[in-house]
Design a protein around this motif. Structure first.
Motif, short mmCIF file in Angstrom:
data_model
loop_
_atom_site.label_atom_id
_atom_site.label_comp_id
_atom_site.label_asym_id
_atom_site.label_seq_id
_atom_site.Cartn_x
_atom_site.Cartn_y
_atom_site.Cartn_z
N GLN A 73 0.96 -1.25 -0.27
CA GLN A 73 -0.12 -0.02 -0.01
C GLN A 73 0.91 1.31 -0.02
N ASP A 127 -9.00 6.59 4.29
CA ASP A 127 -9.61 5.60 5.19
C ASP A 127 -10.12 4.39 4.41
N GLN A 184 -8.74 2.97 1.40
CA GLN A 184 -7.68 2.25 1.01
C GLN A 184 -6.67 1.86 1.90
N ASP A 212 -4.26 0.63 5.49
CA ASP A 212 -4.65 0.10 6.81
C ASP A 212 -3.33 0.36 7.65
N ASP A 267 -2.35 -0.24 10.40
CA ASP A 267 -1.70 -1.25 11.01
C ASP A 267 -0.52 -2.07 10.41
N GLU A 268 -0.63 -1.93 9.13
CA GLU A 268 0.49 -2.50 7.99
C GLU A 268 1.36 -1.51 7.51
#
Length: 285
Positions: free
Chosen positions: A89, A159, A161, A163, A165-166
């Motif tokens: 991402q 929001d 697309q 994450d 936390d990654e």
């Protein structure tokens, strides 16, 4: 209107045309960073005012087009590097007008599930990005000022697309030389950095020279650009390194743009000591 064009005679000495792809609230007489850059890259989404100032700078500093292409090549190399490190991402800040070799094209060729958010303040850049991406649910386009990190990060596009936390690859390609010290580039970067998970990356390419390297031609081209488009702040290698606070620089650290993970002998040759720009990639520990 005629053939999709609105025509008027303006002060740049060229017939100004409003193509049917141009949002109606754009001032055709005012050059923009994104559209001048588009012209240098050989794109077609620019106006007479953009072409005039872009050509003036090229006449003064003919190698400028090659410089811009090298920043674009660094984008490609950085994205591929991040793909090799498992990043799937990307947040492309100051993404500009779409040309061949966009982030999503590079990333999704490796993994169709890659997600990308493009952010730019220029309405032409945003309109063309959205048109190009129609139907690609893994990519979003946000019209915003990248200096407003909180606004970007709380947007619906981000929001949808990304994450947090990654790991995320944040890209600031040929962007921060348009942010002066008074505008606090360290704080802007920090606003993004603090939201990123460990293992995320920041890629920056930036115009600049070491002390006493800038040529008279470069100074004259920059004078034209500062007057007609927007002011630039050149930074040297040490100054660029300081923008990576909170990140660990990936080898080879801050180097001339073509010298970052070069792909050919031509890249190495291009990275002579007077190349007017540096690049680096940092990892959040």
């Amino acid at each position: 209107m005629h053939d999709g064009l609105e025509r008027s005679e303006r002060g740049w000495g060229e017939l100004v045309e409003r193509p049917n792809w141009a949002p109606g609230d754009i001032d055709l007489e005012r050059p923009s960073v994104a559209r001048v850059y588009d012209y240098w890259l050989g794109g077609a989404h620019n106006f007479a005012a953009d072409r005039a100032v872009a050509q003036k700078t090229l006449e003064t500093m003919p190698e400028l087009r090659g410089v811009v292409l090298n920043h674009r090549a660094f984008l490609r190399r950085a994205v591929r590097y991040l793909l090799g490190r498992g990043v799937r991402q990307f947040l492309d800040l100051g993404s500009g007008i779409p040309t061949v070799g966009n982030v999503h094209e590079i990333a999704q060729a490796a993994d169709p599930e890659c997600r990308v958010v493009y952010v730019d303040i220029d309405p032409v850049a945003v309109a063309h990005s959205r048109s190009l991406l129609n139907g690609n649910d893994q990519v979003s386009v946000l019209q915003a000022d990248v200096r407003d990190a909180a606004g970007v990060l709380t947007s619906s596009e981000v929001d949808k697309q990304l994450d947090f936390d990654e790991p995320i690859g944040v890209l600031m390609i040929a962007l921060l030389h348009f942010v002066s010290d008074e505008e606090d580039p360290w704080g802007i970067i920090g606003g993004y950095r603090d939201r990123l998970a460990p293992g995320s990356f920041l890629a920056i390419s930036h115009a600049g020279y070491e002390a006493d390297e800038e040529t008279d031609a470069s100074r004259e081209a920059r004078k034209i650009y500062n007057r007609d488009v927007t002011r630039m702040t050149l930074r040297d290698k040490t100054e660029l390194s300081r923008l990576f606070g909170g990140f660990v620089l990936v080898e080879p650290g801050v180097v001339r743009v073509p010298a970052w993970h070069p792909e050919s002998p031509a890249d190495v040759e291009e990275a002579g000591k007077d190349f007017p720009g540096f690049a680096a990639l940092g990892r959040k520990a």
